[in-house]
Design an enzyme around this catalytic site. Structure first.
Site, PDB file in Angstrom:
ATOM      1  CE  LYS A  95      15.061   3.291   5.977  1.00 62.87           C
ATOM      2  NZ  LYS A  95      14.540   2.242   6.948  1.00 62.87           N
ATOM      3  CG  ASP A 100      15.052  -1.156   4.208  1.00 61.61           C
ATOM      4  OD1 ASP A 100      15.980  -0.596   4.529  1.00 61.61           O
ATOM      5  OD2 ASP A 100      14.160  -1.961   5.164  1.00 61.61           O
ATOM      6  CG  ASP A 128       2.781   0.531   7.587  1.00 65.27           C
ATOM      7  OD1 ASP A 128       3.532   0.514   6.426  1.00 65.27           O
ATOM      8  OD2 ASP A 128       2.460  -0.370   8.292  1.00 65.27           O
ATOM      9  CE  LYS A 143      -2.987  -2.188   3.336  1.00 68.35           C
ATOM     10  NZ  LYS A 143      -3.286  -2.398   4.693  1.00 68.35           N
ATOM     11  N   GLY A 144       2.104   1.234   0.251  1.00 62.65           N
ATOM     12  CA  GLY A 144       3.029   2.116   0.619  1.00 62.65           C
ATOM     13  C   GLY A 144       3.150   3.135  -0.522  1.00 62.65           C
ATOM     14  CG  ASP A 198       6.853   2.497   0.462  1.00 61.06           C
ATOM     15  OD1 ASP A 198       7.564   1.575  -0.204  1.00 61.06           O
ATOM     16  OD2 ASP A 198       6.098   2.369   1.339  1.00 61.06           O
ATOM     17  CB  VAL A 212      10.955   7.355   7.497  1.00 57.80           C
ATOM     18  CG1 VAL A 212      12.391   7.965   7.656  1.00 57.80           C
ATOM     19  CG2 VAL A 212      11.046   6.523   6.066  1.00 57.80           C
ATOM     20  NE  ARG A 233      -0.442   1.808   5.182  1.00 56.09           N
ATOM     21  CZ  ARG A 233       0.476   1.089   4.687  1.00 56.09           C
ATOM     22  NH1 ARG A 233       1.379   1.747   4.050  1.00 56.09           N
ATOM     23  NH2 ARG A 233       0.579  -0.332   5.000  1.00 56.09           N
TER      24      ARG A 233
HETATM   25  P1  IMP Z   1      12.745  -4.341   1.055  1.00 57.33           P
HETATM   26  O1  IMP Z   1      12.248  -5.532   0.632  1.00 57.33           O
HETATM   27  O2  IMP Z   1      13.488  -4.535   2.464  1.00 57.33           O
HETATM   28  O3  IMP Z   1      13.429  -3.282   0.415  1.00 57.33           O
HETATM   29  O4  IMP Z   1      11.391  -3.611   1.836  1.00 57.33           O
HETATM   30  C1  IMP Z   1      10.650  -2.367   1.465  1.00 57.33           C
HETATM   31  C2  IMP Z   1       9.649  -2.270   2.091  1.00 57.33           C
HETATM   32  O5  IMP Z   1       9.546  -2.590   3.509  1.00 57.33           O
HETATM   33  C3  IMP Z   1       8.987  -0.841   1.772  1.00 57.33           C
HETATM   34  O6  IMP Z   1       8.259  -1.078   0.460  1.00 57.33           O
HETATM   35  C4  IMP Z   1       8.144  -0.640   2.840  1.00 57.33           C
HETATM   36  O7  IMP Z   1       6.923  -1.018   2.895  1.00 57.33           O
HETATM   37  C5  IMP Z   1       8.953  -1.389   4.033  1.00 57.33           C
HETATM   38  N1  IMP Z   1       9.820  -0.410   4.878  1.00 57.33           N
HETATM   39  C6  IMP Z   1      11.306  -0.420   4.674  1.00 57.33           C
HETATM   40  N2  IMP Z   1      11.833   0.704   5.254  1.00 57.33           N
HETATM   41  C7  IMP Z   1      10.852   1.199   5.826  1.00 57.33           C
HETATM   42  C8  IMP Z   1      10.573   2.503   6.785  1.00 57.33           C
HETATM   43  O8  IMP Z   1      11.745   3.118   7.229  1.00 57.33           O
HETATM   44  N3  IMP Z   1       9.496   2.827   7.020  1.00 57.33           N
HETATM   45  C9  IMP Z   1       8.126   2.184   6.679  1.00 57.33           C
HETATM   46  N4  IMP Z   1       8.221   1.048   5.900  1.00 57.33           N
HETATM   47  C10 IMP Z   1       9.760   0.659   5.479  1.00 57.33           C
HETATM   48 MG    MG Z   2       5.788  -1.005   0.491  1.00 54.37          MG
END
Ligand code: IMP
Ligand code: MG
Length: 177
Positions: free
Chosen positions: A129, A101, A157, A42-43, A98, A151, A163
Site C-alpha cells: 500500500k 503499509d 484480520d 500472524k498475518g 502480509d 482489506v 483471516r
Molecule cells: P505497518 O507497520 O504500517 O507497515 O503495518 C503493517 C501491518 O499492519 C501489517 O502487517 C498488518 O498486520 C497491518 N495492516 C496494515 N494494513 C492493513 C489492512 O488493510 N488490513 C489488515 N491489516 C493491515
Molecule cells: Mg502483520
C-alpha cells in the site's frame, strides 16, 4: 462473515497466480543461496504456506511475532513477542509480510535483525500500500499493489476476524462503526 465484505478485491485465482510467480522469481534469485524465510506472524501464515510450495531451492524458515503500537506512540516502537529460534549470521534472509503499509514494522525489524549480520535481507510481501508509506522501505517482491482501503482475508484480520477468508476483500464501513 461474507456479509461483512463489500467487495472482493483480489480473487483466489489471482492470488494463486501471483504467489506462484513470486515463488518462481525467488527460486531463480536464490539458487544455491539456502535462504531463510522469516514470516511475520500472524498475518503471513497463509501467504507463507502457499509461497513456500512454489520455492524450489533449499531453504529454511522461522517466524517472529511482533506488535506495533500504532496510534499510541509516535516513536514507531515495535514490541517483539516471539524472536527467531535460528541463527541468521551469514544467512540470506527473506522477510515475509502480509501487507506493507506505513512500513514502520518492517523497517524496525530490518534494523533489528541486521545487527545479527545476515548476508542479506530482502522483503517479500503479499500486498503493498505505497500511498501510506512513512518509513523508507520498499518491497523486493510484491504480489499486489493495493489502494488505501482496509482489506481482510487470506491471513489478514480486522480484530482477529476474517483471516480464514480465501480471498482478499474490502470490509463494509459499517463493520468499523
Ligand atoms: P505497518 O507497520 O504500517 O507497515 O503495518 C503493517 C501491518 O499492519 C501489517 O502487517 C498488518 O498486520 C497491518 N495492516 C496494515 N494494513 C492493513 C489492512 O488493510 N488490513 C489488515 N491489516 C493491515
Ligand atoms: Mg502483520
Amino acid at each position: 462473515m461474507e456479509q461483512d465484505i463489500q467487495e472482493v478485491l483480489i480473487s483466489e485465482e489471482e492470488i494463486e497466480r501471483h504467489v506462484a510467480e513470486i515463488g518462481r522469481q525467488i527460486s531463480r534469485d536464490y539458487a544455491d543461496k539456502n535462504p531463510i524465510f522469516v514470516g511475520v506472524l500472524k498475518g503471513c501464515f497463509i501467504f507463507m504456506a502457499d509461497l513456500m510450495r512454489h520455492v524450489t531451492v533449499n531453504c529454511t524458515m522461522d517466524f517472529m511475532s511482533v506488535s506495533s503500537y500504532r496510534g499510541t506512540t509516535s516513536t514507531g516502537a515495535v514490541k517483539i513477542n516471539k524472536d527467531l529460534n535460528e541463527d541468521i549470521e551469514g544467512r540470506h534472509l527473506i522477510l515475509v509480510e502480509d501487507i506493507l503499509d506505513s512500513g514502520v514494522t518492517l523497517n524496525y525489524l530490518k534494523n533489528y535483525l541486521s545487527v545479527r549480520r545476515p548476508a542479506s535481507i530482502r522483503v517479500a510481501t503479499l500486498m503493498d500500500k505505497p500511498a501510506r508509506r512513512k518509513a523508507d522501505i520498499y518491497a523486493d517482491y510484491s504480489c499486489f499493489e493495493v489502494p488505501d482501503a482496509f482489506v481482510v482475508g487470506y491471513g489478514l484480520d480486522y480484530n482477529e476476524n476474517y483471516r480464514n477468508l480465501p480471498y482478499i476483500g474490502i470490509l463494509k464501513p459499517e463493520v468499523y462503526e
